[in-house]
Write a protein that holds these residues in place. Structure first.
Motif, mmCIF file in Angstrom:
data_model
loop_
_atom_site.group_PDB
_atom_site.id
_atom_site.type_symbol
_atom_site.label_atom_id
_atom_site.label_comp_id
_atom_site.label_asym_id
_atom_site.label_seq_id
_atom_site.Cartn_x
_atom_site.Cartn_y
_atom_site.Cartn_z
ATOM 1 N N SER A 71 50.076 87.422 98.492
ATOM 2 C CA SER A 71 49.622 88.800 98.291
ATOM 3 C C SER A 71 50.130 89.368 96.984
ATOM 4 O O SER A 71 49.391 90.036 96.246
ATOM 5 N N THR A 237 40.339 88.498 97.409
ATOM 6 C CA THR A 237 41.789 88.322 97.437
ATOM 7 C C THR A 237 42.474 89.187 96.387
ATOM 8 O O THR A 237 43.662 89.498 96.512
ATOM 9 N N LEU A 394 41.186 90.134 101.992
ATOM 10 C CA LEU A 394 42.418 89.385 101.742
ATOM 11 C C LEU A 394 43.163 89.156 103.046
ATOM 12 O O LEU A 394 43.734 88.083 103.273
#
Length: 411
Positions: A71, A237, A394
């Motif tokens: 992340s 993402t 994501l």
């Protein structure tokens, strides 16, 4: 952080904000969005996220580290991150942590080190210089590594804040602004190299994106559509999520082939795409269209043809790659992980219907006349109403345990 989480959340990460610090009175808005975005990305991950004094922090249990790192790799709005050791604000604990970092670096092949210290908490009794001098003593006295202040193999950072953070390895990331602070755009996403990079650039400027893809089955294969879906998933993402609208365009392209002079077919197709995209953008609340056009790269991207294309848009048309050459686009595509998908040999509808000698310098009046002869308003509306919607996030990538997919900077 709740007291009962301190024992479980033994791993700590520190993210460095960059451009956000220039925002003055609007800084709080940008910082709030940054924290919100990371919390959203980690919604299914056991973690705690907060921001304090220009640093973004994440704490988590060991089993969540790969998701947190993935992340942070894809988070717009930070210049880099590091996994840190959080220790008490005593020079003894700092020295021990510095020694541990130096030992790991030596095992990895480092032959010299230096320390850089930052004392945010001015109540700490030692200055930054004194911290460097004292903390280096244990490493130096042990003979583990010599000090080299000019060109060290490893730099060990010490930051004295609410706690003291010690780290050696930093990873550069996307920079830019947090997604969500710059409105919403609609990206015309093809299966090529350019449009995903253009989308990524707008995400890095804080814009939320939805995508639209024009599919001409059976002239374009299902593999071509899947390729675009994979590109949308990669963009998600970085943008937290994206919706991909797949619009069937076979009937529109056949009308163009029937009624348009061959040199104008690509241009007419672009104009139809702009008209249909404008309808979609207004429906979803997008404030602009985004394309991967680069000036002079192909026939449809001469300044004259681009001017015609823009004249058919009811919203602003952004071209983030307009002054970028192909080599730079390829370099970015490799860095963000879209390159290998973009070069798969499945052609989109623009390629399959390209004329042998396309018009290079169209004008708005002539293009408008030819477009009217297509009489395709009803076809465009039908294509729009027949669109298929795909949603990618994501959080879904992380939840599916695909956190080891290609990160920023991977080759």
């Amino acid at each position: 952080m709740a007291e009962h989480d301190r024992d479980r959340f033994t791993e700590r990460y520190l993210g460095k904000v960059g451009e956000l610090t220039l925002k003055g009175t609007n800084l709080h808005q940008f910082e709030t969005q940054l924290v919100k975005n990371l919390r959203s990305a980690l919604g299914s991950v056991d973690s705690h996220v907060w921001l304090q004094s220009g640093r973004l922090y994440v704490s988590c249990p060991p089993e969540a580290c790969s998701a947190v790192e993935f992340s942070l790799d894809h988070l717009m709005g930070i210049t880099g991150w590091a996994k840190v050791r959080a220790v008490r604000k005593s020079i003894g604990d700092i020295s021990d942590a510095v020694y541990d970092c130096a030992r790991e670096a030596a095992c990895g092949g480092a032959a010299s080190f230096k320390i850089e210290a930052r004392r945010e908490d001015k109540r700490f009794p030692l200055t930054s210089y004194q911290i460097c001098t004292e903390a280096a003593g244990k490493v130096y006295d042990s003979g583990l590594l010599p000090v080299n202040v000019h060109s060290p193999d490893v730099v060990i950072h010490v930051e004295v804040r609410d706690e003291c953070y010690v780290y050696a390895s930093q990873k550069k990331t996307c920079r830019g602004l947090p997604v969500g602070v710059s409105g919403k755009g609609l990206l015309l996403l093809s299966g090529g190299l350019d449009s995903p990079v253009a989308g990524w650039r707008m995400l890095s400027r804080g814009m939320r994106l939805e995508c639209v893809y024009f599919h001409s089955y059976p002239y374009t294969s299902e593999e071509a559509q899947k390729k675009v879906q994979d590109l949308a998933r990669i963009l998600a993402t970085y943008g937290l999520e994206t919706h991909l609208n797949v619009i069937p365009f076979t009937d529109v392209q056949m009308r163009i082939k029937e009624r348009s002079p061959e040199p104008y077919r690509t241009l007419m197709l672009r104009l139809c795409m702009m008209k249909c995209s404008s309808i979609l953008a207004e429906r979803i609340g997008a404030q602009c269209l985004v394309t991967g056009e680069s000036l002079g790269q192909v026939a449809s991207q001469t300044i004259e043809n681009m001017s015609v294309t823009e004249a058919f848009c009811s919203l602003p048309l952004l071209r983030p790659l307009v002054g970028t050459d192909k080599e730079a686009i390829v370099e970015t595509a490799r860095a963000i992980g879209t390159y290998d998908t973009s070069i798969l040999p499945y052609e989109d509808c623009c390629v399959l219907f390209s004329p042998r000698h396309p018009v290079l310098r169209a004008n708005v009046e002539e293009a408008t006349s030819l477009f009217r002869q297509l009489d395709c308003a009803e076809l465009l509306q039908k294509a729009f109403e027949s669109r298929t919607l795909f949603r990618y996030t994501l959080r879904d990538v992380i939840r599916a345990e695909k956190v080891h997919t290609q990160p920023l900077g991977a080759k």
